[in-house]
Design an enzyme around this catalytic site. Structure first.
Site, short mmCIF file in Angstrom:
data_model
loop_
_atom_site.label_atom_id
_atom_site.label_comp_id
_atom_site.label_asym_id
_atom_site.label_seq_id
_atom_site.Cartn_x
_atom_site.Cartn_y
_atom_site.Cartn_z
CB CYS A 183 -23.59 33.41 -4.50
SG CYS A 183 -22.82 32.24 -4.98
CG ASN A 221 -21.95 25.38 -8.50
OD1 ASN A 221 -22.13 25.02 -7.58
ND2 ASN A 221 -20.04 25.45 -9.37
CD GLN A 222 -28.16 22.48 -12.74
OE1 GLN A 222 -27.87 22.92 -12.94
NE2 GLN A 222 -26.98 21.40 -11.97
CG ASP A 229 -21.10 17.93 -8.95
OD1 ASP A 229 -22.17 18.62 -9.39
OD2 ASP A 229 -20.16 17.74 -9.80
NE ARG A 230 -28.16 17.49 -12.61
CZ ARG A 230 -28.99 18.45 -12.72
NH1 ARG A 230 -29.73 19.37 -12.44
NH2 ARG A 230 -28.34 19.76 -13.72
CG ASP A 231 -24.93 18.81 -14.01
OD1 ASP A 231 -25.72 17.93 -14.30
OD2 ASP A 231 -25.43 19.67 -13.84
CB CYS A 252 -24.41 29.26 -2.43
SG CYS A 252 -25.23 30.52 -2.98
NE ARG A 285 -26.76 14.54 -21.75
CZ ARG A 285 -26.38 13.29 -22.00
NH1 ARG A 285 -25.53 12.52 -22.33
NH2 ARG A 285 -27.33 12.33 -21.84
MG LIG Z 1 -20.20 18.06 -11.77
ZN LIG Z 2 -24.92 31.36 -4.96
#
Ligand SMILES: [Mg+2]
Ligand SMILES: [Zn+2]
Length: 192
Positions: A103, A57-58, A13-15, A105, A22
């Site tokens: 969705c 997730n963005q 996962d990124r953030d 994803c 943030r």
């Molecule tokens: Mg995260």
């Molecule tokens: Zn999606």
């Protein structure tokens, strides 16, 4: 018998795992700050022949708070930082949708994880997903992979929530996980 090393994939996962979370959507370079040790962790995993990818997730894209171009710019910056540390990210999967888009994803849905499994032809048992939210853990547990919770980002809050998948492993941060995993597999493989 010298065992051929198994192909193992680490999905990050990124953030909250690679870079600091943030209170708002991370939209530009000024928001970008690596979680301490995360660059080294990716470098160690790369060095030990793990495939490292990102699944993020963005929803800011779906809601218009983040452009794909701005996200790509952030990811180029992330790739550069990782490379400078000696690591490599083999691909970045992102879901641009919002909850209401329904969705397959957006984590906790497992679409991105399934896609990664197919892309790298790997067994689910050889896949780890490291995240700071319950939905990260659920996305990988749903397909039989290994959920890993780190206590950076929202991790401490997540630890106190109900419903963590049974086989969730918990580490202080990505670096602690990487060191543990590499050591464990080295020990396993030296038994042969
Ligand atoms: Mg995260
Ligand atoms: Zn999606």
């Amino acid at each position: 018998m010298s065992a051929v090393q198994r192909h193992r994939v680490i999905i990050l996962d990124r953030d909250g795992v690679i870079n600091q979370k943030r209170p708002h959507t991370v939209t530009d370079m000024a928001d970008w700050e690596a979680v301490p040790g995360s660059m080294d962790a990716i470098a160690f995993l790369t060095e030990a022949d793990y495939t490292v990818v990102v699944a993020t997730n963005q929803s800011g894209i779906g809601s218009g708070r983040l452009s794909v171009a701005a996200m790509n710019e952030l990811h180029a910056h992330m790739h550069t930082q990782v490379q400078q540390a000696g690591g490599h990210i083999s691909g970045i999967w992102f879901c641009p949708h919002r909850d209401q888009d329904d969705c397959d994803c957006r984590k906790p849905a497992s679409g991105m994880v399934e896609d990664i499994i197919e892309r790298f032809s790997v067994d689910a048992e050889d896949v780890w997903l490291v995240g700071d939210r319950l939905r990260d853990l659920q996305a990988v547990a749903a397909v039989g992979g290994n959920p890993v919770l780190v206590l950076t980002g929202y991790g401490r809050q997540t630890l106190s929530e109900e419903g963590l998948p049974e086989n969730t492993q918990v580490f202080d941060d990505l670096l602690a996980f990487a060191q543990y995993l590499i050591q464990q597999h080295e020990a396993e493989e030296s038994e042969f």
